[in-house]
Motif scaffolding. Structure first.
Motif: not given
Length: 379
Positions: A17, A86, A88, A90-91, A107, A110, A112, A373
């Motif tokens: 995160t 940001c 890599e 996941d959130l 973002l 993306r 995400t 996720t």
């Protein structure tokens, strides 16, 4: 092996995160520290993108987060740094409107998930209000979930087009450093009162930036009525801001029983020495001062605005914003009624016990992360 990986269930890679913080109010910055600490303890990797000053004060690295210095700016360099941080994740979880915008831009393109917590709202008028409206709509629609710290902020996010807006109360963090040790609290209180110049008179404390929305102009109006009391109570305001010169001039010109003591890192320790806490703002969400007052068993007089009633229930005297006479009357009535003050202390303790703990706050946020996720819970 890192703490995060050692806590990852079933050998799965830990959830990654990124917490995005802008300039950061004290409340939102402390909340990010709480999340960083609690999430890392649950096996989640946490990167905190925040200005260097926020890291210096809140020490996100000290609780296991990775701090990446990113200034509060939407210039290309800052956005590029945020986008890399940001990359890599996941959130991503942004705190505040401007942080939400920057995260949404970083973002762009993306998939995400983006969570945005609205801790407060902007205090603007005129043409800037229209700009803020557009900004709120942009952020609300970009977020997978908007978390509001009060019901009116949740409603505001929904009006701006949020597809999913939820109430997520933010816990008041425990003090990071212990208050001055003293086996006799009364002695410590007396020392504080002497320092502030209220050894033989009631002490009223307000804490917050010296901005227009704080309602300090109304507080000064109300303080005129307290001059007739014997002894006249002293109002102490801890905070700095653009209205300092204007307020100080009024205090001197009108001989008001008010002192401006500037920004104080120990404001939380000053509060227990007060007879009353004052919160005259035009709007508040989950006010830190209100929470600290009830925890410290200091009777609170506050304006009935925003999320205040939802927060304090009947454990405070609530008055209409902008009504100096009502504010003055409420203060005088409390100072003259020790039984009412005792009752408010008891109600305040009971009300504070209903608020979420830091652990509960982290667990609620993590449940949102898990949902977005689609992973098994880490709790």
């Amino acid at each position: 092996m890192s703490l995060a990986s050692s806590h990852s269930p079933h050998g799965r890679s830990p959830l990654r995160t990124v917490q995005v913080l802008g300039g950061g109010s004290a409340g939102s910055s402390a909340h990010v520290r709480t999340l960083a600490s609690g999430l890392v303890a649950r096996g989640v990797r946490v990167t905190v993108c925040a200005p260097l000053e926020a890291e210096r004060i809140y020490d996100f690295s000290g609780v296991g987060g990775l701090h990446v210095p990113v200034p509060r700016s939407t210039d290309p360099a800052a956005l590029a740094a945020l986008r890399i941080a940001c990359g890599e994740a996941d959130l991503v979880h942004a705190h505040g409107l401007h942080a939400g915008l920057r995260a949404a831009l970083a973002l762009s393109g993306r998939p995400t998930p983006l969570v945005v917590t609205w801790h407060t709202r902007a205090y603007v008028e005129g043409a800037r209000a229209a700009l803020v409206h557009l900004l709120e709509r942009r952020v609300a629609r970009a977020a997978s979930v908007v978390l509001g710290t009060s019901s009116d902020l949740v409603d505001r996010a929904r009006r701006r087009g949020a597809r999913d807006a939820r109430l997520a109360a933010v816990a008041l963090p425990a003090p990071r450093t212990p208050a001055e040790h003293d086996d006799d609290p009364e002695r410590l209180h007396s020392k504080t009162r002497a320092e502030l110049g209220a050894t033989d008179r009631p002490l009223l404390i307000a804490v917050g930036s010296l901005d227009r929305h704080r309602g300090y102009d109304v507080l000064l109006d109300a303080s005129r009525a307290w001059r007739r009391l014997d002894p006249a109570p002293l109002v102490v305001i801890a905070g700095e801001g653009p209205l300092r010169t204007v307020l100080q001039r009024r205090i001197e010109d009108e001989a008001l029983p008010v002192r401006l003591i500037g920004r104080r890192e120990d404001a939380r320790e000053l509060l227990p020495a007060a007879d009353l806490a004052l919160l005259p703002s035009s709007w508040e969400s989950r006010s830190v001062l209100a929470q600290e007052a009830l925890h410290a068993r200091v009777p609170l007089v506050a304006t009935d605005v925003g999320g205040i009633r939802e927060l304090v229930g009947d454990a405070a005297e609530l008055v209409r914003y902008g009504d100096a006479k009502a504010l003055a009357t409420a203060v005088v009535r409390l100072l003259e009624d020790p039984e009412r003050r005792r009752l408010l202390r008891e109600k305040g303790t009971a009300q504070a016990a209903t608020w979420p703990t830091e652990d509960e706050t982290v667990a609620q946020v993590l449940s949102v992360y898990d949902e977005l996720t689609q992973v098994l819970p880490y709790v």
